[in-house]
Design an enzyme around this catalytic site. Structure first.
Site, PDB file in Angstrom:
ATOM      1  N   ARG A 145      45.331  12.373  34.268  1.00 19.37           N
ATOM      2  CA  ARG A 145      45.042  12.555  35.748  1.00 19.37           C
ATOM      3  C   ARG A 145      44.423  11.135  36.085  1.00 19.37           C
ATOM      4  O   ARG A 145      43.571  10.652  35.402  1.00 19.37           O
ATOM      5  CB  ARG A 145      44.135  13.608  36.096  1.00 19.37           C
ATOM      6  CG  ARG A 145      44.600  15.153  35.829  1.00 19.37           C
ATOM      7  CD  ARG A 145      43.693  15.933  36.023  1.00 19.37           C
ATOM      8  NE  ARG A 145      44.138  17.328  35.876  1.00 19.37           N
ATOM      9  CZ  ARG A 145      43.997  18.092  34.454  1.00 19.37           C
ATOM     10  NH1 ARG A 145      43.466  17.541  33.437  1.00 19.37           N
ATOM     11  NH2 ARG A 145      44.487  18.985  34.403  1.00 19.37           N
ATOM     12  N   LYS A 169      39.573  19.318  33.503  1.00 23.20           N
ATOM     13  CA  LYS A 169      38.838  20.308  34.240  1.00 23.20           C
ATOM     14  C   LYS A 169      38.289  21.758  33.441  1.00 23.20           C
ATOM     15  O   LYS A 169      38.881  22.069  32.484  1.00 23.20           O
ATOM     16  CB  LYS A 169      40.361  21.022  35.023  1.00 23.20           C
ATOM     17  CG  LYS A 169      40.642  20.049  36.220  1.00 23.20           C
ATOM     18  CD  LYS A 169      42.006  20.633  36.935  1.00 23.20           C
ATOM     19  CE  LYS A 169      42.222  19.537  38.122  1.00 23.20           C
ATOM     20  NZ  LYS A 169      43.538  20.185  38.787  1.00 23.20           N
ATOM     21  N   HIS A 240      49.526  11.160  41.348  1.00 21.34           N
ATOM     22  CA  HIS A 240      50.012  11.702  39.931  1.00 21.34           C
ATOM     23  C   HIS A 240      51.387  11.463  39.764  1.00 21.34           C
ATOM     24  O   HIS A 240      52.114  11.849  38.745  1.00 21.34           O
ATOM     25  CB  HIS A 240      49.644  13.220  39.849  1.00 21.34           C
ATOM     26  CG  HIS A 240      48.226  13.754  39.748  1.00 21.34           C
ATOM     27  ND1 HIS A 240      47.517  12.927  38.919  1.00 21.34           N
ATOM     28  CD2 HIS A 240      47.603  14.729  40.290  1.00 21.34           C
ATOM     29  CE1 HIS A 240      46.153  13.396  38.980  1.00 21.34           C
ATOM     30  NE2 HIS A 240      46.307  14.447  39.779  1.00 21.34           N
ATOM     31  N   ARG A 243      51.917  10.428  36.225  1.00 19.43           N
ATOM     32  CA  ARG A 243      51.470  11.905  35.165  1.00 19.43           C
ATOM     33  C   ARG A 243      52.959  12.462  35.301  1.00 19.43           C
ATOM     34  O   ARG A 243      53.254  13.034  33.991  1.00 19.43           O
ATOM     35  CB  ARG A 243      50.438  12.417  35.850  1.00 19.43           C
ATOM     36  CG  ARG A 243      49.926  13.825  35.141  1.00 19.43           C
ATOM     37  CD  ARG A 243      48.685  14.356  35.626  1.00 19.43           C
ATOM     38  NE  ARG A 243      48.447  15.650  35.344  1.00 19.43           N
ATOM     39  CZ  ARG A 243      48.013  16.115  34.127  1.00 19.43           C
ATOM     40  NH1 ARG A 243      47.483  15.212  33.236  1.00 19.43           N
ATOM     41  NH2 ARG A 243      47.766  17.412  34.172  1.00 19.43           N
ATOM     42  N   HIS A 266      47.079  21.100  30.774  1.00 21.75           N
ATOM     43  CA  HIS A 266      47.092  22.387  31.594  1.00 21.75           C
ATOM     44  C   HIS A 266      46.621  23.698  30.512  1.00 21.75           C
ATOM     45  O   HIS A 266      47.154  24.113  29.539  1.00 21.75           O
ATOM     46  CB  HIS A 266      48.541  22.857  31.798  1.00 21.75           C
ATOM     47  CG  HIS A 266      49.144  21.888  33.010  1.00 21.75           C
ATOM     48  ND1 HIS A 266      50.179  21.462  33.089  1.00 21.75           N
ATOM     49  CD2 HIS A 266      48.593  21.010  33.762  1.00 21.75           C
ATOM     50  CE1 HIS A 266      50.340  20.767  34.140  1.00 21.75           C
ATOM     51  NE2 HIS A 266      49.520  20.378  34.717  1.00 21.75           N
ATOM     52  N   TYR A 275      58.299  22.188  35.317  1.00 19.71           N
ATOM     53  CA  TYR A 275      59.197  21.267  34.338  1.00 19.71           C
ATOM     54  C   TYR A 275      60.190  21.901  33.780  1.00 19.71           C
ATOM     55  O   TYR A 275      61.041  21.226  33.288  1.00 19.71           O
ATOM     56  CB  TYR A 275      58.444  20.196  33.716  1.00 19.71           C
ATOM     57  CG  TYR A 275      57.280  19.560  34.208  1.00 19.71           C
ATOM     58  CD1 TYR A 275      57.542  18.529  34.936  1.00 19.71           C
ATOM     59  CD2 TYR A 275      55.991  19.799  34.443  1.00 19.71           C
ATOM     60  CE1 TYR A 275      56.484  17.285  35.767  1.00 19.71           C
ATOM     61  CE2 TYR A 275      55.055  18.953  34.731  1.00 19.71           C
ATOM     62  CZ  TYR A 275      55.323  17.997  35.685  1.00 19.71           C
ATOM     63  OH  TYR A 275      54.455  17.132  36.049  1.00 19.71           O
TER      64      TYR A 275
END
Length: 294
Positions: A145, A169, A240, A243, A266, A275
């Site tokens: 990120r 995160k 992003h 990314r 994630h 994706y």
């Protein structure tokens, strides 16, 4: 307790319980303060379902997207769930409100040729240009990120093993491998342009500004846009973009979706599944190419 104090207590509780990032907490705080202005003098404990629906409808009339509307509703649900647990209210006014329908569209990305153009655009004879090239190389090589990149510290990078240690995160830690090309740019920057930029100053951050400080997310986003314009890349970009290019190009070259999930950090595979159609398209192409009746 006034509404401002209630919001602060709620945000503190979110941080303690879920470890949400500063960016998420800041967005929630902004949403709640807008909501307080909307209800005006009305007590937050007296808000009903109709009031929340009116607020969401008003925000949509102001031009916010369905995704932003969903985020606001998520914020209000968490807030009134907190109020319910704290015994401040007896009924959650958000309980029966449906979230807006969101499409799972793939984020904008760049082709491999576009990325090559972008990477070669910074003027590396200039110290800050060399830094920008090293940052772009690192960003594309790792899928970090933007916030993770600009806050990357020297202590997080292992040149011998070729990886970076990222705390993402929810304070989740992950190790991300870095390719030889990006690692070479980072090492050359570290031993050259960075030392010249810092002079006698000290900094824990790998990538520094002319003032010797950490770059902001917003500043680097403007740098990406400027280089894209110079490279003649006429596509919609987001902070992003590289990314997403990282994830897309990995899948195009045969990477497993779960591997991409781990590299992106994630926590839930469903986040990475935007994706999925890339992997499906590649499988279809391979089937067509190699199956006797393809």
């Amino acid at each position: 307790m006034n509404s401002g104090q209630t919001i602060e207590h709620f945000l503190n509780a979110l941080w303690l319980e879920f470890g949400l990032s500063d960016n998420t907490l800041s967005a929630y705080g902004s949403d709640l303060r807008l909501f307080v202005k909307w209800v005006k003098e009305k007590d937050l404990t007296a808000v009903d379902e109709a009031c929340i629906k009116d607020f969401l409808a008003n925000r949509q009339q102001q031009g916010i997207t369905s995704r932003s509307s969903a985020r606001i509703l998520s914020c209000l649900r968490r807030f009134y769930g907190y109020m319910l647990r704290e015994g401040k209210i007896s009924v959650d006014p958000t309980q029966l409100i449906d979230a807006p329908q969101l499409g799972r569209s793939l984020p904008g990305s760049l082709s491999e040729a576009d990325v090559e153009l972008l990477l070669q655009t910074p003027e590396i004879s200039d110290m800050l240009g060399f830094r920008d090239r090293a940052m772009l190389e690192m960003l594309y090589a790792t899928g970090l990120r933007v916030s993770e990149l600009v806050e990357l510290k020297f202590s997080q990078i292992n040149f011998r093993q070729g990886c970076v240690r990222i705390v993402g995160k929810g304070d989740k830690e992950r190790l991300v491998p870095v390719g030889e090309e990006a690692m070479d740019w980072a090492e050359r920057y570290l031993n050259g342009a960075r030392q010249v930029t810092l002079g006698n100053r000290q900094s824990d951050y790998l990538f520094v500004t002319a003032r010797g400080s950490c770059m902001t997310r917003q500043a680097f986003w403007h740098i990406i846009k400027r280089y894209a314009q110079l490279a003649g890349i006429d596509k919609h970009l987001s902070p992003h973009t590289l990314r997403h290019a990282f994830a897309t190009h990995l899948l195009n070259h045969g990477a497993d979706l779960r591997v991409v999930q781990l590299l992106l950090g994630h926590s839930d595979l469903s986040t990475t599944q935007i994706y999925t159609h890339i992997a499906q398209q590649r499988l279809k192409a391979l089937h067509t190419q190699h199956h006797p009746r393809g």
